[in-house]
Motif scaffolding. Structure first.
Motif, PDB file in Angstrom:
ATOM      1  N   ASP A 123       0.808  -1.215   0.000  1.00 15.06           N
ATOM      2  CA  ASP A 123       0.000   0.000   0.000  1.00 15.06           C
ATOM      3  C   ASP A 123       0.847   1.273   0.000  1.00 15.06           C
ATOM      4  N   ILE A 124       2.119   1.146  -0.283  1.00  9.83           N
ATOM      5  CA  ILE A 124       3.012   2.310  -0.314  1.00  9.83           C
ATOM      6  C   ILE A 124       3.151   2.824  -1.741  1.00  9.83           C
ATOM      7  N   ILE A 125       3.063   4.143  -1.896  1.00 13.76           N
ATOM      8  CA  ILE A 125       3.315   4.802  -3.180  1.00 13.76           C
ATOM      9  C   ILE A 125       4.613   5.582  -3.044  1.00 13.76           C
ATOM     10  N   LYS A 126       5.622   5.183  -3.811  1.00  9.65           N
ATOM     11  CA  LYS A 126       6.899   5.902  -3.804  1.00  9.65           C
ATOM     12  C   LYS A 126       6.898   6.970  -4.900  1.00  9.65           C
ATOM     13  N   LEU A 146      -6.795   7.945  -0.011  1.00 13.59           N
ATOM     14  CA  LEU A 146      -7.609   6.851  -0.540  1.00 13.59           C
ATOM     15  C   LEU A 146      -7.609   6.895  -2.059  1.00 13.59           C
ATOM     16  N   ILE A 147      -7.355   5.750  -2.659  1.00 13.16           N
ATOM     17  CA  ILE A 147      -7.446   5.604  -4.114  1.00 13.16           C
ATOM     18  C   ILE A 147      -8.304   4.374  -4.387  1.00 13.16           C
ATOM     19  N   ALA A 148      -9.440   4.599  -5.027  1.00 17.59           N
ATOM     20  CA  ALA A 148     -10.409   3.517  -5.290  1.00 17.59           C
ATOM     21  C   ALA A 148     -10.764   2.778  -4.007  1.00 17.59           C
ATOM     22  N   GLY A 149     -10.939   3.531  -2.909  1.00 21.29           N
ATOM     23  CA  GLY A 149     -11.348   2.963  -1.638  1.00 21.29           C
ATOM     24  C   GLY A 149     -10.244   2.295  -0.842  1.00 21.29           C
ATOM     25  N   LYS A 150      -9.027   2.281  -1.358  1.00 19.01           N
ATOM     26  CA  LYS A 150      -7.902   1.642  -0.689  1.00 19.01           C
ATOM     27  C   LYS A 150      -6.971   2.696  -0.106  1.00 19.01           C
ATOM     28  N   LYS A 151      -6.518   2.467   1.117  1.00 18.35           N
ATOM     29  CA  LYS A 151      -5.669   3.451   1.782  1.00 18.35           C
ATOM     30  C   LYS A 151      -4.200   3.243   1.401  1.00 18.35           C
ATOM     31  N   TYR A 152      -3.520   4.339   1.087  1.00 22.83           N
ATOM     32  CA  TYR A 152      -2.113   4.301   0.708  1.00 22.83           C
ATOM     33  C   TYR A 152      -1.296   5.260   1.578  1.00 22.83           C
TER      34      TYR A 152
END
Length: 384
Positions: free
Chosen positions: A26-29, A64-70
């Motif tokens: 769930d990590i965005i670099k 939140l992106i498309a209901g998913k937490k990042y």
């Protein structure tokens, strides 16, 4: 069934491993590259600070992106304003599997690095590179959210000839992609704008971005009796040049672009700069309706870092926020999915409304013209 202590411990350990794996997924670099060492490190760190503020804000609110937490993680690299180091930094970010890049800081580093990001399919927004060549490569991954040198050079030429009414102009560039590009655009537009007023270029000189002694070129310039010197380069060179202008008895106007438009210029120039002598333009700016947002950002920046914004921190902040909004609208942080959305984004940022044209240049680029009074920047005009 009775659970033993050993069984419970194993279950807890497995749960922790599973949680860790989920968090890693769930990590965005997002990469950031600027010169955080060398002569313009104060400007590079300013850019990085702006991007870091965006990351901290996103994580504090919960992304939140498309209901998913990042969770967003900034991956900073230093290119020292050197093209070779820039390509090495770009490859490191590709290898680290970043999903977007804010940077690079200068045109000379952004241009070579952009090919590496393009080949990897990673979107890149530079918050400060202004050379037109950066977006003329036609890479669909390449964007900038500041005006380019065509706009900057034209605006400064009009201001010099029409508003300041100078007639005799000497130009100096630092031989970088940024400095030479800006002087070329300025000179071309002086010729066009000054055709009826008699204004023109009377001397052309060059130095380099690490020079400290300008006595030879300034002596040659002095002999042509100019009303103004136009400099294409950064504040680390502009400051010492202003000091030597005073020593040589050349108390004329000194104009340049965004590279020498930082709050560090008075410190670098010392006693060599008088009030109103320096005129510069920042390749960005906000119109009256957006001034509150910029003022709020500057206040938040000073509270966070204890110093004032140098130049492009707000544009780094907006660049990162623009990338993340594109991810949200696409419903995915995957570059393949969000890149087409980024190309048609309409993001409302602290620096204004951000949208890109077909080349990746910001639409309706705004510029702000400043001078310095009492050691502080003072806004003269916002122009397009």
């Amino acid at each position: 069934m009775q659970l033993t202590t050993k069984t419970i411990c194993q279950a807890v350990a497995l749960a922790l491993i599973a949680t860790g794996a989920a968090q890693a997924e769930d990590i965005i670099k997002i990469g950031h590259v600027a010169a955080t060492s060398g002569a313009i490190a104060h400007l590079g760190k300013d850019n990085e600070n702006g991007a870091r503020m965006a990351v901290e804000e996103l994580n504090a609110k919960g992304l939140l992106i498309a209901g998913k937490k990042y969770k967003v993680v900034l991956v900073p690299e230093d290119d020292a304003a050197d093209p070779k180091q820039a390509t090495a930094a770009a490859q490191k970010l590709v290898d680290a599997k970043v999903l977007g890049v804010v940077g690079h800081e200068t045109s000379g580093t952004s241009i070579p690095a952009s090919r590496i990001y393009h080949d990897a399919g990673i979107p890149q927004i530079s918050p400060s590179a202004s050379n037109p060549q950066y977006t003329r490569q036609r890479y669909n991954t390449t964007f900038r959210n500041v005006a380019n040198d065509e706009q900057l050079g034209a605006a400064l030429a009009r201001y010099a000839v029409q508003t300041m009414q100078v007639k005799r102009i000497a130009v100096v560039d630092d031989r970088t992609a940024y400095g030479k590009g800006l002087v070329d655009e300025f000179s071309k537009n002086v010729k066009k704008t000054g055709a009826t007023s008699g204004a023109g270029i009377v001397a052309t000189q060059f130095t380099n971005d690490k020079a400290t002694d300008f006595s030879a070129i300034l002596t040659a310039i002095k002999a042509t009796k100019p009303d103004m010197i136009f400099f294409g380069g950064m504040d680390a060179v502009a400051g010492p040049m202003l000091r030597q202008m005073k020593q040589l008895g050349i108390p004329i106007k000194f104009m340049g672009g965004d590279g020498m438009c930082s709050d560090s210029v008075p410190r670098l120039a010392g006693e060599g700069m008088s009030d109103g002598q320096v005129i510069c333009a920042e390749a960005g700016g906000v119109e009256p309706s957006q001034e509150k947002g910029m003022a709020d950002f500057r206040a938040a920046y000073k509270k966070r870092y204890g110093i004032d914004v140098q130049t492009y921190a707000p544009y780094s902040y907006d660049a990162l926020m623009t990338i993340v909004e594109a991810m949200q609208q696409a419903g995915s942080p995957d570059p393949v999915k969000y890149l087409p959305v980024l190309a048609r984004i309409k993001h409302k940022g602290v620096t204004g409304n951000i949208a890109f044209d077909a080349r990746g240049d910001v639409q309706d680029g705004v510029l702000t013209i400043f001078t310095f009074k009492g050691g502080k920047r003072a806004k003269l005009a916002v122009v397009k």
